[in-house]
Design a protein around this motif. Structure first.
Motif, PDB file in Angstrom:
ATOM      1  N   ALA A 206       0.834  -1.206   0.000  1.00 30.69           N
ATOM      2  CA  ALA A 206       0.000   0.000   0.000  1.00 30.69           C
ATOM      3  C   ALA A 206       0.869   1.256   0.000  1.00 30.69           C
ATOM      4  N   GLU A 207       1.938   1.240   0.772  1.00 33.50           N
ATOM      5  CA  GLU A 207       2.857   2.380   0.835  1.00 33.50           C
ATOM      6  C   GLU A 207       3.533   2.609  -0.509  1.00 33.50           C
ATOM      7  N   MET A 208       3.951   1.527  -1.155  1.00 29.80           N
ATOM      8  CA  MET A 208       4.631   1.641  -2.443  1.00 29.80           C
ATOM      9  C   MET A 208       3.691   2.130  -3.534  1.00 29.80           C
ATOM     10  N   VAL A 209       2.454   1.649  -3.512  1.00 24.57           N
ATOM     11  CA  VAL A 209       1.465   2.094  -4.497  1.00 24.57           C
ATOM     12  C   VAL A 209       1.209   3.583  -4.336  1.00 24.57           C
ATOM     13  N   LYS A 210       1.058   4.024  -3.089  1.00 23.11           N
ATOM     14  CA  LYS A 210       0.828   5.441  -2.808  1.00 23.11           C
ATOM     15  C   LYS A 210       2.010   6.291  -3.263  1.00 23.11           C
ATOM     16  N   ASN A 211       3.228   5.862  -2.917  1.00 17.66           N
ATOM     17  CA  ASN A 211       4.420   6.618  -3.293  1.00 17.66           C
ATOM     18  C   ASN A 211       4.596   6.688  -4.807  1.00 17.66           C
ATOM     19  N   GLN A 212       4.309   5.570  -5.483  1.00 18.09           N
ATOM     20  CA  GLN A 212       4.457   5.554  -6.926  1.00 18.09           C
ATOM     21  C   GLN A 212       3.425   6.449  -7.592  1.00 18.09           C
ATOM     22  N   ALA A 213       2.214   6.450  -7.053  1.00 16.33           N
ATOM     23  CA  ALA A 213       1.175   7.317  -7.599  1.00 16.33           C
ATOM     24  C   ALA A 213       1.583   8.780  -7.471  1.00 16.33           C
ATOM     25  N   GLU A 214       2.206   9.133  -6.333  1.00 16.33           N
ATOM     26  CA  GLU A 214       2.669  10.504  -6.137  1.00 16.33           C
ATOM     27  C   GLU A 214       3.787  10.847  -7.121  1.00 16.33           C
ATOM     28  N   LYS A 215       4.680   9.888  -7.380  1.00 16.25           N
ATOM     29  CA  LYS A 215       5.749  10.103  -8.362  1.00 16.25           C
ATOM     30  C   LYS A 215       5.170  10.283  -9.758  1.00 16.25           C
ATOM     31  N   ASP A 216       4.124   9.506 -10.059  1.00 15.57           N
ATOM     32  CA  ASP A 216       3.487   9.619 -11.367  1.00 15.57           C
ATOM     33  C   ASP A 216       2.884  11.003 -11.569  1.00 15.57           C
ATOM     34  N   VAL A 217       2.275  11.527 -10.512  1.00 15.31           N
ATOM     35  CA  VAL A 217       1.705  12.873 -10.597  1.00 15.31           C
ATOM     36  C   VAL A 217       2.807  13.892 -10.851  1.00 15.31           C
ATOM     37  N   GLU A 218       3.950  13.752 -10.140  1.00 15.07           N
ATOM     38  CA  GLU A 218       5.065  14.671 -10.351  1.00 15.07           C
ATOM     39  C   GLU A 218       5.601  14.559 -11.770  1.00 15.07           C
ATOM     40  N   THR A 219       5.607  13.346 -12.327  1.00 12.05           N
ATOM     41  CA  THR A 219       6.031  13.154 -13.714  1.00 12.05           C
ATOM     42  C   THR A 219       5.111  13.906 -14.662  1.00 12.05           C
ATOM     43  N   ASP A 220       3.809  13.793 -14.425  1.00 11.53           N
ATOM     44  CA  ASP A 220       2.842  14.484 -15.274  1.00 11.53           C
ATOM     45  C   ASP A 220       2.983  16.001 -15.148  1.00 11.53           C
ATOM     46  N   LYS A 221       3.173  16.482 -13.922  1.00  8.31           N
ATOM     47  CA  LYS A 221       3.330  17.918 -13.713  1.00  8.31           C
ATOM     48  C   LYS A 221       4.558  18.450 -14.468  1.00  8.31           C
ATOM     49  N   GLU A 222       5.663  17.722 -14.383  1.00  9.47           N
ATOM     50  CA  GLU A 222       6.888  18.168 -15.039  1.00  9.47           C
ATOM     51  C   GLU A 222       6.728  18.145 -16.557  1.00  9.47           C
ATOM     52  N   ALA A 223       6.008  17.149 -17.069  1.00  9.39           N
ATOM     53  CA  ALA A 223       5.749  17.082 -18.508  1.00  9.39           C
ATOM     54  C   ALA A 223       4.941  18.291 -18.962  1.00  9.39           C
ATOM     55  N   MET A 224       3.996  18.704 -18.144  1.00 13.20           N
ATOM     56  CA  MET A 224       3.199  19.884 -18.475  1.00 13.20           C
ATOM     57  C   MET A 224       4.054  21.139 -18.495  1.00 13.20           C
ATOM     58  N   MET A 225       4.944  21.284 -17.489  1.00 14.00           N
ATOM     59  CA  MET A 225       5.826  22.448 -17.458  1.00 14.00           C
ATOM     60  C   MET A 225       6.744  22.462 -18.680  1.00 14.00           C
ATOM     61  N   THR A 226       7.229  21.303 -19.074  1.00 15.86           N
ATOM     62  CA  THR A 226       8.083  21.209 -20.259  1.00 15.86           C
ATOM     63  C   THR A 226       7.316  21.665 -21.496  1.00 15.86           C
ATOM     64  N   ASP A 385     -15.457   3.105 -11.082  1.00 17.82           N
ATOM     65  CA  ASP A 385     -14.019   3.379 -10.996  1.00 17.82           C
ATOM     66  C   ASP A 385     -13.397   2.394 -10.027  1.00 17.82           C
ATOM     67  N   ALA A 386     -12.172   1.903 -10.348  1.00 23.63           N
ATOM     68  CA  ALA A 386     -11.488   0.966  -9.449  1.00 23.63           C
ATOM     69  C   ALA A 386     -10.020   1.308  -9.396  1.00 23.63           C
ATOM     70  N   ALA A 387      -9.405   1.190  -8.220  1.00 19.30           N
ATOM     71  CA  ALA A 387      -7.967   1.426  -8.073  1.00 19.30           C
ATOM     72  C   ALA A 387      -7.251   0.109  -8.308  1.00 19.30           C
ATOM     73  N   THR A 388      -6.223   0.132  -9.140  1.00 15.32           N
ATOM     74  CA  THR A 388      -5.477  -1.086  -9.463  1.00 15.32           C
ATOM     75  C   THR A 388      -4.409  -1.321  -8.397  1.00 15.32           C
ATOM     76  N   GLU A 389      -4.389  -2.506  -7.782  1.00 16.13           N
ATOM     77  CA  GLU A 389      -3.399  -2.829  -6.755  1.00 16.13           C
ATOM     78  C   GLU A 389      -2.414  -3.850  -7.322  1.00 16.13           C
ATOM     79  N   ALA A 390      -1.140  -3.643  -7.160  1.00 24.95           N
ATOM     80  CA  ALA A 390      -0.164  -4.597  -7.662  1.00 24.95           C
ATOM     81  C   ALA A 390       0.243  -5.550  -6.558  1.00 24.95           C
TER      82      ALA A 390
END
Length: 397
Positions: A206-226, A385-390
């Motif tokens: 659960a911690e890893m999924v949450k952290n990765q989701a936050e990283k994904d958001v930061e990736t998207d934000k940076e792509a937008m700034m670019t 809507d469903a959240a995908t858990e690995a």
């Protein structure tokens, strides 16, 4: 016996300097007492903004695999490994071993060529010792004493040893290994706040999924700034600030080279760079930094995004906690910060959040943006809507 290697971290980070005289742009003499507002006044009029609202994007969904989760929870075992000094078996390449040696040239001991019985640990195959020293230890067992025959290279740093054959009477004291405990409920209960391996696994997942989701958001934000930087134009750069930052960064690299007592050109070569290439990279990096700063200021001005003193003070406390400095003066001296920089850090975060909040995500595997109507349509067809858990290192000298 081994060649000295220089490990230098090239820091081409953008050092935020204080407000300085700007030729071509309004300088620090802004009448606005709020640093963020002064920054906006100084920069915003020199930018032609591209589109920054309703940016369509496909959300990054990296996910977490079962293998990643298992690797993470197994770290509990590796973190609790115990060092074992084996006095049996045979040393092989890759083993860490403890040895003693006495080196001689022409039958005479030489300075720096002995461990004097203190022992030293090396990893066979990567010790950095001259010639094939490591290879002659492999195949021996703890307790054995044997000769290691080597020849110093012609370019060796000690002139008296250059090109000379040497003999090192060597004793293999022991082989260093690590023993790791099995990942059990007992280990988990002893070392963590959880009681069982399964409970620990689920929590880590659960911690890893949450952290990765936050990283994904930061990736998207940076792509937008670019994207915004690519579609926006800076009509006029603050040349004095640009040149001052370039000079500052070159000075920093020159200071590092001086500290390691090597010429700057040599340090650059170790990174596969030429002096001309270095100058070009520095200028490009500084220009990109200032361009980003100006675009952030322009968006903040247009959208009336502001930073209060309380928000800047909170950022200062956050950075103090993260860096371990005890007061802002230490932080300023270490990072080259001034008051405006803390306001800018907060301002950039707020602008990027604004861009992200106003962006339009596309549905997965589709070019269709997610809108209220498409969401309602999904509802009508019974979709949910469903959240995908690995299920997810002192050699003989």
């Amino acid at each position: 016996m081994h060649n000295k290697k220089y490990s230098v971290r090239m820091k081409l980070s953008m050092l935020l300097a204080g407000c300085m005289s700007l030729t071509l742009l309004a300088g620090c003499g802004s009448k606005n007492s709020n640093p963020a507002e002064a920054l906006k006044d100084r920069y915003s009029q020199y930018v032609d903004l591209g589109s920054y609202k309703e940016i369509q994007y496909t959300p990054t969904e990296t996910g977490v695999t079962a293998e990643q989760v298992e690797a993470e929870i197994n770290r509990l075992s590796t973190q609790n490994g115990q060092r074992v000094e084996k006095k049996t078996g045979m040393a092989i390449k890759g083993d860490k071993v403890n040895i003693d040696y006495v080196g001689t040239v022409d039958g005479k001991e030489f300075e720096g060529g002995s461990t004097k019985g203190a022992g030293t640990e090396i990893t066979l195959g990567s010790s950095g010792y001259v010639d094939n020293f490591d290879d002659q230890i492999a195949g021996h067992s703890p307790g054995e004493t044997f000769d290691v025959n080597v020849t110093f290279p012609e370019n060796y740093k000690n002139d008296e040893l250059k090109g000379k054959p040497a003999v090192f009477k060597t004793t293999l004291n022991y082989i260093v290994t690590m023993e790791y405990p099995e990942l059990t409920d007992e280990l988990v209960a002893e070392k963590t706040e959880y009681k069982t391996v399964e409970e620990y696994r689920n929590a880590k997942q659960a911690e890893m999924v949450k952290n990765q989701a936050e990283k994904d958001v930061e990736t998207d934000k940076e792509a937008m700034m670019t994207q915004i930087m690519e579609t926006s134009a800076v009509k006029q750069y603050p040349q004095a600030e640009l040149e001052e930052r370039i000079k500052e960064m070159i000075g920093q690299l020159e200071a590092q080279a001086s500290y390691y007592q090597i010429p700057l050109d040599q340090m650059l070569m170790s990174y596969g760079m030429t002096a001309d290439g270095f100058q070009k990279d520095i200028r490009e990096n500084v220009e990109k930094y200032i361009q980003r700063k100006m675009i952030v200021a322009a968006i903040a001005e247009k959208e009336d995004i502001n930073v209060s003193k309380a928000e800047a003070d909170a950022k200062i406390n956050e950075l103090l906690n993260a860096t371990g400095y005890t007061d802002v003066k230490q932080l300023n001296e270490a990072a080259g910060y001034q008051d405006e920089d803390y306001y800018y850090i907060v301002l950039e975060d707020k602008v990027i959040d604004f861009i992200y909040d106003n962006a339009v995500p596309k549905t997965k595997d589709s070019d269709t943006p997610v809108t209220e109507s498409t969401t309602e349509a999904g509802s009508e067809t019974g979709s949910t809507d469903a959240a995908t858990e690995a299920t997810t290192e002192a050699a003989p000298n």
